[in-house]
Write an enzyme that holds these catalytic residues in place. Structure first.
Site: not given
Ligand code: G3P
Length: 274
Positions: A97
């Site tokens: 990534k």
């Molecule tokens: O896949 C990306 C993710 O881990 C971010 O998630 O919910 O923290 O925006 P969030």
């Protein structure tokens, strides 16, 4: 559509694998932090090398995204190659990534270092998932650089749009794909009205230009967002185990299950005892 779990917890990943419909795993430094803290809380010592090897092994046959931590072209490539060298031999399923633009300190880094690193790693045969995508143009550039996946962050874009208009919300709260209008003004971020709209625009660009890179809807916070990502043609979506499981829940399913179970007569039950 491929369904990924966004987690570095071996326990959660094993539950997600148990469904039999999991297509991959995504992690990031925040997910690793949660996993490390959990292991420490259990009073165990953490060897992340062994831990990640185990993660890759249990996901044999499914892509596992592992994220770099650097912010310059040189570091992104070096770390990407290192992750690939350390963990890909385990089950040949590592995807590195790379942030679309690692710049957060204008003094030190260049805005295109992410794209350049994606190009170098892809040329060397390392599969790349380009992360932190917030515009369709970023997705296009990442695809041109050779990324196998691009990850538009739906929930975080919704957060950005609504918080810049002073709206209060909680993290998992649904924000509509069509965005919001106030006083006839459509809220948007440079013409993108929601996280799902971002996914839709990425999918459309890739379709129009015959680009093979997969759009992996990320930062999916609730089941309706998952549904909407599917409707607009996201090739993949990554979500927490909680959201994945919530996708199976409906009160009428539960009620119907109870009724069928109450109605089982002994004659019918005996069929299953053979
Ligand atoms: O896949 C990306 C993710 O881990 C971010 O998630 O919910 O923290 O925006 P969030």
């Amino acid at each position: 559509m491929e369904l990924f779990v966004d987690s570095a917890s071996l326990d959660e990943i094993s539950h997600a694998l148990d469904t039999g419909v999991l297509d991959g795993v995504t992690t990031n430094p925040s997910k690793m932090k949660e996993a490390v803290e959990l292991v420490k809380k259990q009073g165990k010592k953490v060897s992340l090398t062994a831990y990640i090897k185990q993660l890759c092994r249990m996901c044999k046959g499914l892509p596992v995204s592992l994220e770099v931590i650097g912010a310059s072209y040189e570091d992104l490539v070096r770390e990407g190659l290192l992750l690939h060298r350390m963990f890909n031999p385990v089950a040949k399923n590592v995807v590195v990534k790379i942030p679309v633009n690692p710049q957060f300190d204008t003094e030190k880094h260049r805005v295109h270092d992410g794209i350049k690193a994606i190009r170098s790693l892809s040329k060397k045969g390392v599969r790349v998932n380009c992360t932190l995508v917030f515009t369709p143009e970023q997705a296009l550039l990442a695809a041109k650089a050779g990324a196998q996946f691009v990850s538009p962050f739906c929930g975080r874009l919704d957060d950005y749009i609504r918080s810049s208009h002073g709206m209060k919300f909680s993290k998992g709260e649904y924000y509509p794909a069509e965005g919001k209008k106030r006083w006839a003004k459509q809220w948007n971020d440079q013409g993108v009205v929601s996280g799902i709209d971002l996914v839709a625009q990425c999918v459309e660009i890739f379709d129009v230009h015959g680009i093979k890179t997969k759009v992996l809807a990320a930062s999916i916070r609730n089941v309706r967002q998952l549904r909407e990502a599917a409707v607009v043609g996201a090739h993949c979506a990554t979500m927490s185990l909680e959201t994945l499981e919530a996708a199976l829940v409906h009160p009428k399913t539960e009620q119907g299950m109870k009724k069928f179970s109450d109605d089982v007569v002994p004659e019918y039950a005996s069929l299953f005892k053979k």
